[in-house]
Enzyme design. Structure first.
Site, PDB file in Angstrom:
ATOM      1  N   ASP A  91       0.855  -1.183   0.000  1.00 54.15           N
ATOM      2  CA  ASP A  91       0.000   0.000   0.000  1.00 54.15           C
ATOM      3  C   ASP A  91       0.895   1.238   0.000  1.00 54.15           C
ATOM      4  OD1 ASP A  91      -2.997   0.764   0.348  1.00 54.15           O
ATOM      5  OD2 ASP A  91      -1.885   2.170   1.603  1.00 54.15           O
TER       6      ASP A  91
HETATM    7  C1  LIG Z   1       3.294   8.044  -5.559  1.00 55.05           C
HETATM    8  C2  LIG Z   1       2.919   7.164  -6.717  1.00 55.05           C
HETATM    9  C3  LIG Z   1       1.975   6.162  -6.578  1.00 55.05           C
HETATM   10  N1  LIG Z   1       1.639   5.383  -7.649  1.00 55.05           N
HETATM   11  C4  LIG Z   1       0.589   4.343  -7.511  1.00 55.05           C
HETATM   12  C5  LIG Z   1       1.051   2.993  -6.947  1.00 55.05           C
HETATM   13  C6  LIG Z   1      -0.272   2.380  -6.517  1.00 55.05           C
HETATM   14  O1  LIG Z   1      -0.829   1.682  -7.653  1.00 55.05           O
HETATM   15  C7  LIG Z   1      -1.149   3.583  -6.185  1.00 55.05           C
HETATM   16  C8  LIG Z   1      -1.456   3.702  -4.704  1.00 55.05           C
HETATM   17  O2  LIG Z   1      -2.626   3.000  -4.408  1.00 55.05           O
HETATM   18  P1  LIG Z   1      -2.691   1.672  -3.534  1.00 55.05           P
HETATM   19  O3  LIG Z   1      -3.972   1.721  -2.779  1.00 55.05           O
HETATM   20  O4  LIG Z   1      -1.424   1.491  -2.766  1.00 55.05           O
HETATM   21  O5  LIG Z   1      -2.758   0.494  -4.623  1.00 55.05           O
HETATM   22  P2  LIG Z   1      -3.817   0.223  -5.762  1.00 55.05           P
HETATM   23  O6  LIG Z   1      -5.187   0.677  -5.354  1.00 55.05           O
HETATM   24  O7  LIG Z   1      -3.287   0.773  -7.060  1.00 55.05           O
HETATM   25  O8  LIG Z   1      -3.778  -1.352  -5.880  1.00 55.05           O
HETATM   26  P3  LIG Z   1      -4.125  -2.462  -4.742  1.00 55.05           P
HETATM   27  O9  LIG Z   1      -4.825  -1.769  -3.585  1.00 55.05           O
HETATM   28  O10 LIG Z   1      -4.973  -3.454  -5.426  1.00 55.05           O
HETATM   29  O11 LIG Z   1      -2.796  -3.015  -4.315  1.00 55.05           O
HETATM   30  O12 LIG Z   1      -0.427   4.751  -6.603  1.00 55.05           O
HETATM   31  C9  LIG Z   1       2.257   5.555  -8.881  1.00 55.05           C
HETATM   32  O13 LIG Z   1       1.949   4.840  -9.840  1.00 55.05           O
HETATM   33  N2  LIG Z   1       3.207   6.530  -9.018  1.00 55.05           N
HETATM   34  C10 LIG Z   1       3.574   7.344  -8.002  1.00 55.05           C
HETATM   35  O14 LIG Z   1       4.458   8.216  -8.194  1.00 55.05           O
END
Ligand SMILES: Cc1cn([C@H]2C[C@H](O)[C@@H](COP(=O)(O)OP(=O)(O)OP(=O)(O)O)O2)c(=O)[nH]c1=O
Length: 224
Positions: A91
């Site tokens: 997360d």
């Molecule tokens: C800070 C940052 C986050 N992110 C993304 C990573 C994660 O996919 C998302 C954060 O949300 P999360 O809730 O961590 O993950 P998710 O909803 O995508 O997937 P799941 O809960 O099924 O594991 O933000 C980027 O792609 N680039 C960035 O620079």
């Protein structure tokens, strides 16, 4: 990101020896996490945790406490759905001037988030949980990366909001989105920013036997 070779951050990622003979299950619907795992050479399947795994705000919870709890809950949720598997869940949130910044609800929320981050140092935290269904053991850890967002003009903001690239990204911005607005301060993990700290994941897999704790059924908080 279309192909894993597209970005330098997808190259030379560490690949660990697995602690059990179970197949890896990535407990995440994040395309970024799947790309990182693939680029590091892991074979895995994907089972996305139920939405309920990512709910229940605790007031006074810090960003690292929150990502640890959610990573644990996502792994625990998927553990109830399989008979076997080495589950990897994560997360990610950003944190700036005391505010925890998750995925934006809509474009207005994305704009407010980006205006807050504009010109400011902030942190990205990713919690990662490894859970062996066979051993009934798990471990949870959190990695912090400090970043600097350059000041964003109205036209930069408008263009990025129109691109919709902010959707589904914590802090409403993708480090990987191909511009140089965001830079890592000092030493820091790029893969952590994008959703899965591949260096720490490899360390945790290698040390799993000695650090993992026995899972207590029904407990929704991470150990430790
Ligand atoms: C800070 C940052 C986050 N992110 C993304 C990573 C994660 O996919 C998302 C954060 O949300 P999360 O809730 O961590 O993950 P998710 O909803 O995508 O997937 P799941 O809960 O099924 O594991 O933000 C980027 O792609 N680039 C960035 O620079």
């Amino acid at each position: 990101m279309s192909a894993s070779e597209d970005l330098p951050l997808m190259r030379d990622l560490p690949h660990a020896t697995l602690p059990t003979d179970e197949p890896i299950i990535l407990a995440s619907g994040s395309p970024r996490r799947a790309q990182l795992m693939k680029a590091a050479g892991y074979d895995f399947s994907v089972i996305v945790a139920s939405d309920e795994a990512e709910c229940g705000m605790c007031s006074r919870e810090t960003a690292p406490e929150m990502v640890a709890r959610y990573a644990y809950r996502k792994a625990a949720d998927v553990a109830t759905k399989v008979d076997n598997g080495l589950i990897i869940a994560a997360d990610t949130v950003a944190s700036c001037v005391g505010q925890i910044l998750g995925k934006p609800r809509d474009q207005d929320h994305a704009e407010a988030t980006l205006r807050l981050l504009s010109g400011r140092r902030h942190d990205v935290y990713t919690g990662v949980c490894i859970w062996s269904v066979k051993l009934q053991k798990c471990t949870v850890d959190v990695v912090r990366t400090e970043l600097m967002m350059q000041p964003l003009s109205d036209s930069m903001l408008e263009g990025y909001l129109d691109s919709m690239l902010w959707e589904g990204k914590a802090g409403a911005f993708g480090y990987q989105d191909g511009n140089d607005w965001l830079s890592i301060v000092g030493e820091g993990s790029e893969s952590n920013v994008v959703g899965l700290p591949m260096e720490r994941l490899a360390e945790l897999l290698e040390k799993f036997d000695s650090i993992a704790e026995t899972v207590i059924t029904g407990i929704t908080e991470p150990p430790g």
